[in-house]
Every structure is written in structure tokens, then in C-alpha cells.
Motif scaffolding. Structure first.
Motif, PDB file in Angstrom:
ATOM      1  N   ARG A 177      33.675 -10.482  26.736  1.00  0.00           N
ATOM      2  CA  ARG A 177      32.763  -9.568  26.050  1.00  0.00           C
ATOM      3  C   ARG A 177      31.639 -10.291  25.302  1.00  0.00           C
ATOM      4  NH1 ARG A 177      34.756  -4.289  25.607  1.00  0.00           N
ATOM      5  NH2 ARG A 177      36.874  -4.044  26.433  1.00  0.00           N
ATOM      6  N   SER A 230      30.114  -3.174  24.123  1.00  0.00           N
ATOM      7  CA  SER A 230      30.929  -3.787  23.074  1.00  0.00           C
ATOM      8  C   SER A 230      30.147  -3.891  21.773  1.00  0.00           C
ATOM      9  CB  SER A 230      31.403  -5.174  23.517  1.00  0.00           C
ATOM     10  OG  SER A 230      32.208  -5.084  24.669  1.00  0.00           O
ATOM     11  N   LEU A 255      33.291  -8.997  17.150  1.00  0.00           N
ATOM     12  CA  LEU A 255      33.832  -8.824  18.489  1.00  0.00           C
ATOM     13  C   LEU A 255      35.176  -9.541  18.648  1.00  0.00           C
ATOM     14  CD1 LEU A 255      30.593  -9.044  20.641  1.00  0.00           C
ATOM     15  CD2 LEU A 255      32.046  -7.052  20.308  1.00  0.00           C
ATOM     16  N   TYR A 259      38.221  -7.482  19.774  1.00  0.00           N
ATOM     17  CA  TYR A 259      38.686  -7.810  21.123  1.00  0.00           C
ATOM     18  C   TYR A 259      39.143  -9.270  21.184  1.00  0.00           C
ATOM     19  CZ  TYR A 259      35.777  -3.675  22.023  1.00  0.00           C
ATOM     20  OH  TYR A 259      35.207  -2.429  21.988  1.00  0.00           O
TER      21      TYR A 259
END
Length: 396
Positions: A177, A230, A255, A259
Motif C-alpha cells: 500500500r 488507502s 498507513l 495496514y
């Protein structure tokens, strides 16, 4: 007994620091093996021109975002590099945002012929729009069409396989991501610029190794990519939009928290972005104070702990010779502290500088160490104070 305990105190931070450098070198080395497979993907094109990639070779599309303010002199070079990309032009668009430039930045963009989609946004023509890099990136994101965003700066130079290296990594690791890429500081071959380049290489290397070790700390907005969905999912720059700096690292931390395991460092020569070093020591200090101004706003623990460790190790090494003058018995402890700190730096930096083709900078490590303690302490204090000048603006 007193001398012994002072010596032990001087040794603690350098010892921990050296251990961290060894661990980060191990993380860097493990990834180097897997990224060699990525590098090998470029060999067919080197060996045979007939095997150049086509649009059908890639499923990844990019929106390249560039924020520019008074970059009329450097933009032609960047736009030329984008025209030379081996990734097919159909696979990317470029969105350049002019942040209230007072030179011919907009005219340069408007006068450039390209075979890829190039759009210019002028913030000065959008009343009420904030100024600064984050505002520029937000304006670009509002019109971006590709699922992946790639960011670089208007004063950077790119290799022809820059975008293609991102595409190959994403295809090989589809759960990714956010991707951080390496950046090389360039400039005249002077002692000052070699020291600047070495320090910057250390930051790039530590940032990359920490990502590969699973606890991201830092990255550089001159070379990074992330999924647009994202970015939206973590509300982008929300929560730090009032800060002029940090468009890169705050997003990295967000992020990673949302994630885990989705962050990558693109450890491959083809992905290296080159950017000019600050022309003077004063310009360097202004840049570093700008970076340091965001440290106290970090929510993630890893970058804070690393920053404290680096500061303590450098202060210990700097304080050692001063204390040695007062207590000659500290000599072996001071020598051990210096050996641990310099040894850790050299051991870690060797493969990083190999990637950047700047192994000769390794000889500058002892000289950089002499200046690093007062430098980091001064920059850190000025960053905590807040307020600096950047791109002709006074930032609070």
C-alpha cells in the motif's frame, strides 16, 4: 570507582546504537537478496531493444504528483526525465501543481510537449486554497485518476526505469500500500557536500532498513508511492494538515498503523531519485530545521525512540573527550565509545552507499562524527522552537 561508572555511562548509548545498526544492516541485507530478483527483470531490455515493454505488460497505472514553487530552472530536466520513462506513456499521468510561483514555472509546463498526459494546476487561480506542499498535493489528488500515486519533487532527476521499478514491485507484491524509494543527494565534489550526502544517505538507509524490519520510521517525499484508496481510508493528511512539513512521514505512520506489513522500501538502483544538495550550510540548516519541526508531533513510538537513541549516542561520543581531559582514566572508555559508534555507522552505511554508488563517502564518517553532536542538538532545539523560512515564506 567513580571513573568506572562515568565510563559505563559513556558506553551505554553507543553500545545500544551499534547493536541497532547491526540489526538494521541485517534487515537491509535480507531484502537485498529478494530485490535482486526485481533488478534482474531489467536485463532483457538491456540485452535486446526488441523486448521493450508495452502497455500490455503492466496492470499498474500511476498518477505522478509534483508540487512546484519557483522551479522554472529545474522543471525542464524533470519533464525530460519523465519523457524518457520506459514505462509506457499510457500507464501514467503527470499532475503538476504550481504553488503560487513568482517565476515562469507555469509557462515552462504549458510550453512542454509530452507523449504522456500532463496537467497543470495553479493554486493562485483557486481563491481560498491554502498554500504549501500539502495543499498542492491535495489539489492534485482531487483530479488524479490512477489507483496508484507516485510523488517526487520539481528539482529532482529520475532514471528511465523509475516508474517501471515501482510497477514491477507492485506486481510482485500486490498487498503493498505504500512504497518508499531511495534518494541520492548530488552537488559539487566539496567536503561540505560530501558530508551532506553522507548524512542524507544515512537517513535514507535507516528509513529503508526500518521499513524492511517492520517498524517504519522515516521516508522522503521526493520518492514515494501509495494507493489512492488507502490514502483516503486513513483520511490522508487529516490531523497534521496545519504542519508545513510531514506530507510523507505522517502518512507512512498512518498507513503502517492501519495496514501492518503493507509498507515496502524499493531497494533497487533503477528507483534512485537524485536531488541537489542545499547550496550552503545555512540552507542545509533551514531544511533540517523544517524536517525537525515535525518530530514532536509524531504519534508512532519507533521514530521517537530512534531519534532519542541517535541523539544520546552522539552526545556520549562528543562528551567523552571533554571528560577525558578532566579524568585521564576515562581514555579506554572514550575510545571504546568512539569505536562502537563509528564501527556501527561504517558497518551499516557500506551497503547503502554501494546502492547509491558513493562508497568513497565512507571515508568521511569520522569527520561527520566530529560535527554531528552539536549539529543534531542545535537542529533539534530549533525544530522544537518552531518557525523557519522556506521557499521565500515564513512558516510558523
Amino acid at each position: 570507582m567513580k571513573t568506572k561508572w562515568i565510563g559505563v555511562g559513556l558506553l551505554v548509548a553507543p553500545l545500544v546504537y551499534a547493536g541497532v545498526m547491526v540489526a538494521l544492516r541485517r534487515s537491509w541485507g535480507k531484502q537485498a537478496v529478494s530485490y535482486q530478483l526485481l533488478a534482474d527483470s531489467f536485463l532483457p531490455d538491456i540485452e535486446a531493444d526488441s523486448q521493450q515493454p508495452t502497455a500490455d505488460s503492466y496492470s499498474v497505472r500511476f498518477s505522478v504528483l509534483i508540487a512546484a514553487r519557483n522551479e522554472a530552472a529545474t522543471l525542464p530536466h524533470l519533464l525530460y526525465d519523465l519523457r524518457q520513462q520506459t514505462l509506457p506513456a499510457a500507464q501514467f499521468e503527470v499532475i503538476l501543481v504550481d504553488d503560487h510561483s513568482t517565476d515562469a514555472t507555469a509557462a515552462v509546463v504549458q510550453g512542454t510537449a509530452t507523449d504522456f498526459s500532463l496537467r497543470l494546476i495553479q493554486l493562485a487561480r483557486q481563491p481560498g486554497t491554502p498554500t504549501g506542499k500539502k495543499a498542492a498535493l491535495q489539489a492534485a489528488l482531487a483530479v488524479a485518476r490512477a489507483p496508484w500515486v507516485v510523488c517526487t519533487d520539481a528539482d529532482c532527476r529520475l532514471g528511465p526505469d523509475w516508474l517501471r521499478s515501482y510497477a514491477l514491485l507492485i506486481q510482485q507484491a500486490p498487498t503493498t500500500r505504500f512504497i518508499s524509494g531511495p534518494v541520492l543527494l548530488t552537488g559539487p565534489d566539496t567536503v561540505l557536500h560530501r558530508l551532506m550526502g553522507l548524512e542524507f544517505a544515512g537517513l535514507v538507509g535507516v528509513g529503508g532498513a526500518c521499513i524492511q524490519a517492520g517498524f517504519p520510521t522515516m521516508c522522503n517525499g521526493a520518492n514515494l508511492a501509495y494507493r489512492r484508496d488507502s490514502f483516503a481510508a486513513v483520511q490522508g493528511f487529516a490531523g497534521n494538515e496545519h504542519l508545513a512539513s510531514g506530507d510523507d512521514e505522517f502518512l507512512l505512520h498512518k498507513l503502517h498503523a492501519a495496514y501492518p506489513g503493507s509498507i515496502r522500501f524499493l531497494q533497487i538502483e533503477a528507483a534512485v531519485v537524485r536531488t541537489a544538495a542545499p547550496p550552503t550550510l545555512a540552507a542545509l540548516l533551514r531544511q533540517r530545521v523544517r524536517w525537525a519541526s515535525k518530530w514532536r508531533h509524531y504519534q508512532a513510538a519507533a521514530p521517537q525512540r530512534l531519534a532519542v537513541l541517535v541523539l544520546l549516542a552522539n552526545v556520549s561520543v562528543a562528551a567523552g573527550p571533554v571528560l577525558w581531559l578532566r579524568q585521564p582514566g576515562l581514555g579506554p572508555w572514550v575510545g571504546a565509545a568512539w569505536a562502537l559508534k563509528l564501527g556501527g555507522d561504517v558497518w551499516f552505511l557500506r551497503p547503502v552507499l554501494r546502492l547509491l554508488h558513493q562508497q568513497r563517502w565512507l571515508r568521511m564518517v569520522p569527520l561527520l562524527q566530529l560535527a554531528y553532536a552539536p549539529y543534531t542538538l542545535g537542529v533539534g532545539l530549533l525544530g522544537l522552537r518552531g518557525g523557519y523560512q522556506w521557499k521565500g515564506r515564513q512558516v510558523k
